[in-house]
Design an enzyme around this catalytic site. Structure first.
Site, short mmCIF file in Angstrom:
data_model
loop_
_atom_site.label_atom_id
_atom_site.label_comp_id
_atom_site.label_asym_id
_atom_site.label_seq_id
_atom_site.Cartn_x
_atom_site.Cartn_y
_atom_site.Cartn_z
N SER A 227 -34.18 48.81 62.27
CA SER A 227 -34.50 50.09 62.84
C SER A 227 -35.45 51.29 62.14
O SER A 227 -34.75 51.29 60.77
CB SER A 227 -33.48 50.39 63.77
OG SER A 227 -32.78 51.16 62.98
N HIS B 265 -36.79 49.15 69.91
CA HIS B 265 -36.58 47.97 69.65
C HIS B 265 -38.51 47.12 70.12
O HIS B 265 -37.43 47.18 71.18
CB HIS B 265 -35.65 46.96 69.34
CG HIS B 265 -34.18 48.05 67.99
ND1 HIS B 265 -34.30 47.26 67.20
CD2 HIS B 265 -33.55 48.76 68.83
CE1 HIS B 265 -33.71 47.81 66.57
NE2 HIS B 265 -32.94 48.92 67.53
N HIS C 235 -30.19 41.21 68.82
CA HIS C 235 -28.68 41.82 67.88
C HIS C 235 -27.33 40.47 69.02
O HIS C 235 -27.52 40.42 70.36
CB HIS C 235 -27.75 43.08 68.34
CG HIS C 235 -28.59 44.19 66.84
ND1 HIS C 235 -30.23 44.46 67.78
CD2 HIS C 235 -29.20 44.39 65.99
CE1 HIS C 235 -31.15 45.27 66.48
NE2 HIS C 235 -30.30 44.87 65.80
N TYR D 164 -24.71 41.96 69.71
CA TYR D 164 -23.94 42.54 70.48
C TYR D 164 -24.64 42.51 71.97
O TYR D 164 -23.57 43.78 73.11
CB TYR D 164 -23.81 44.63 70.04
CG TYR D 164 -24.71 44.98 69.63
CD1 TYR D 164 -26.28 45.71 70.81
CD2 TYR D 164 -25.43 45.54 68.69
CE1 TYR D 164 -27.24 45.90 70.08
CE2 TYR D 164 -26.01 46.08 68.42
CZ TYR D 164 -27.72 46.27 69.08
OH TYR D 164 -28.39 47.13 68.31
N GLU D 165 -25.94 42.84 72.36
CA GLU D 165 -26.81 42.62 73.66
C GLU D 165 -26.26 41.38 74.16
O GLU D 165 -26.71 41.36 75.57
CB GLU D 165 -28.47 42.25 72.77
CG GLU D 165 -28.33 43.75 72.44
CD GLU D 165 -29.83 43.38 72.79
OE1 GLU D 165 -31.25 42.88 73.02
OE2 GLU D 165 -30.81 43.43 70.70
N ALA E 140 -30.83 48.95 59.01
CA ALA E 140 -30.75 50.70 59.00
C ALA E 140 -28.51 49.62 58.78
O ALA E 140 -27.92 49.40 59.68
CB ALA E 140 -30.46 51.43 60.06
N MET F 129 -25.42 45.92 62.14
CA MET F 129 -24.25 44.94 63.36
C MET F 129 -25.64 43.61 63.24
O MET F 129 -25.92 43.10 64.66
CB MET F 129 -24.58 45.63 64.37
CG MET F 129 -23.42 46.69 64.11
SD MET F 129 -23.47 47.78 65.96
CE MET F 129 -22.73 49.15 65.43
N SER F 130 -25.96 43.25 61.87
CA SER F 130 -27.25 42.63 62.40
C SER F 130 -27.40 41.28 60.25
O SER F 130 -25.95 41.76 59.78
CB SER F 130 -29.00 42.86 62.51
OG SER F 130 -29.07 43.63 61.25
N ASN G 247 -26.60 56.62 56.77
CA ASN G 247 -25.00 57.39 57.17
C ASN G 247 -24.76 56.93 56.54
O ASN G 247 -24.44 55.18 56.09
CB ASN G 247 -24.94 57.31 58.91
CG ASN G 247 -24.61 56.20 58.91
OD1 ASN G 247 -25.48 55.00 59.44
ND2 ASN G 247 -23.07 55.74 59.28
N HIS H 71 -25.74 57.54 67.67
CA HIS H 71 -27.10 56.45 67.25
C HIS H 71 -28.52 57.84 66.73
O HIS H 71 -29.33 57.19 66.36
CB HIS H 71 -27.49 55.76 68.20
CG HIS H 71 -28.08 54.96 68.38
ND1 HIS H 71 -28.56 53.86 66.93
CD2 HIS H 71 -29.46 54.82 68.58
CE1 HIS H 71 -29.61 53.54 67.40
NE2 HIS H 71 -30.53 53.33 67.99
N1 HPA Z 1 -22.05 51.07 60.75
C1 HPA Z 1 -22.57 49.97 61.90
N2 HPA Z 1 -24.30 49.76 61.80
C2 HPA Z 1 -24.32 50.86 61.37
C3 HPA Z 1 -24.27 51.84 60.92
C4 HPA Z 1 -22.68 51.73 60.62
O1 HPA Z 1 -22.50 53.13 60.43
N3 HPA Z 1 -24.79 52.74 60.31
C5 HPA Z 1 -26.37 51.56 60.34
N4 HPA Z 1 -25.83 50.95 61.27
#
Ligand code: HPA
Length: 270
Positions: free
Chosen positions: A28, A59, A81, A83-84, A111, A205-206, A229, A241
């Site tokens: 992303s 995306h 992903h 989670y989808e 990310a 998450m990937s 972050n 997000h």
């Molecule tokens: N946690 C999980 N996935 C992420 C994060 C996070 O803090 N930041 C970007 N993707």
């Protein structure tokens, strides 16, 4: 009966005979990089019957094939992903497809949240290893010897030579262990403390599942995270997000420049 992977490959081969040497997954914030390369062919995921199509806003979903310098590459502009709601084998189908198109090396980007408190927001972290035990393996199910062995070695997922190329290409690069969760919820502070205790430096998450599928089929793999972050509980503020995307965008130009150097440098590794 042809496998879905073979069916997808046959559809791509009806559109193009382009053979990439290198595959890149654009995480992303990095999608715009695909517009910068010398493009030969683009194929939207929804043009390929049987292909998992991403549902997350922001995306874009397509393969972009072309050249970075002299290097023939296939880029994934947008990934799917877990989670989808897709199975892990669906999630890694695009990776396998790029391997089947001919790519020998794979550069994964994403990310991620910073678990290591010495990291700063905006840092780039080269992935040296991963923890994928908290998500299902993409290799579950009947063994497919056409792809790889039943019990593949994972003692060096991230290729030492490719890692050296990334190190040489980047000033101020951090290094560390990436831990994959299913998401889509961000972690709790207690989970982040657990991850730190387990030896993780970043969470996302990937990526780890993609690295496993690529190693399984013998591709050389490298990965870079943009720390968008600090993970939950590190700073006294909730995660959101939009802010994660904002930092991704702010670091996009530098990430793209780094990517370009890495792609060209990685082509030296045979
Ligand atoms: N946690 C999980 N996935 C992420 C994060 C996070 O803090 N930041 C970007 N993707």
């Amino acid at each position: 009966m042809e496998s879905r992977l073979e069916q997808c490959l046959a559809q791509i081969r009806r559109i193009t005979d382009f053979v990439p040497e290198q595959a890149v997954v654009l995480g992303s914030g990095l999608g715009a990089y695909a517009d910068k390369i010398n493009t030969v062919c683009t194929i939207s995921y929804n043009e390929i019957k049987g292909f998992p199509v991403s549902t997350v806003s922001g995306h874009k979903g397509r393969f972009v094939m072309g050249y970075v310098g002299d290097v023939p590459v296939v880029l994934m502009q947008g990934r799917v992903h877990y989670y989808e709601g897709y199975s892990m084998s669906d999630v890694v189908l695009p990776i396998r497809l790029m391997g089947k198109m001919g790519a020998k090396r794979l550069l994964l980007t994403n990310a991620a949240g910073g678990v290591n408190t010495s990291f700063d927001v905006g840092d780039f972290m080269m992935i040296t290893d991963h923890i994928a035990t908290l998500v299902p393996s993409p290799l579950l199910g009947p063994s497919n010897p056409e792809l790889g062995t039943r019990f593949p070695d994972m003692s060096r997922v991230y290729d030492p030579q490719l890692c050296d190329v990334i190190r040489r290409s980047t000033e101020g690069l951090k290094e560390g262990v990436y831990l994959q969760t299913t998401g889509p919820q961000y972690e709790t502070p207690a989970e982040v403390r657990m991850m730190r205790a387990l030896g993780a430096d970043a969470v996302g998450m990937s990526t780890a599942c993609e690295a496993i599928a690529a190693r399984h089929m013998g591709m050389r793999v490298a990965g870079i995270s943009c720390i968008t972050n600090m993970a939950a509980g590190v700073l006294d503020q909730p995660l959101n997000h939009t802010e994660v995307e904002e930092i991704g965008k702010r670091r996009a130009a530098d990430f793209q420049a780094l990517l370009e150097k890495c792609i060209v440098g990685m082509a030296e590794v045979q």
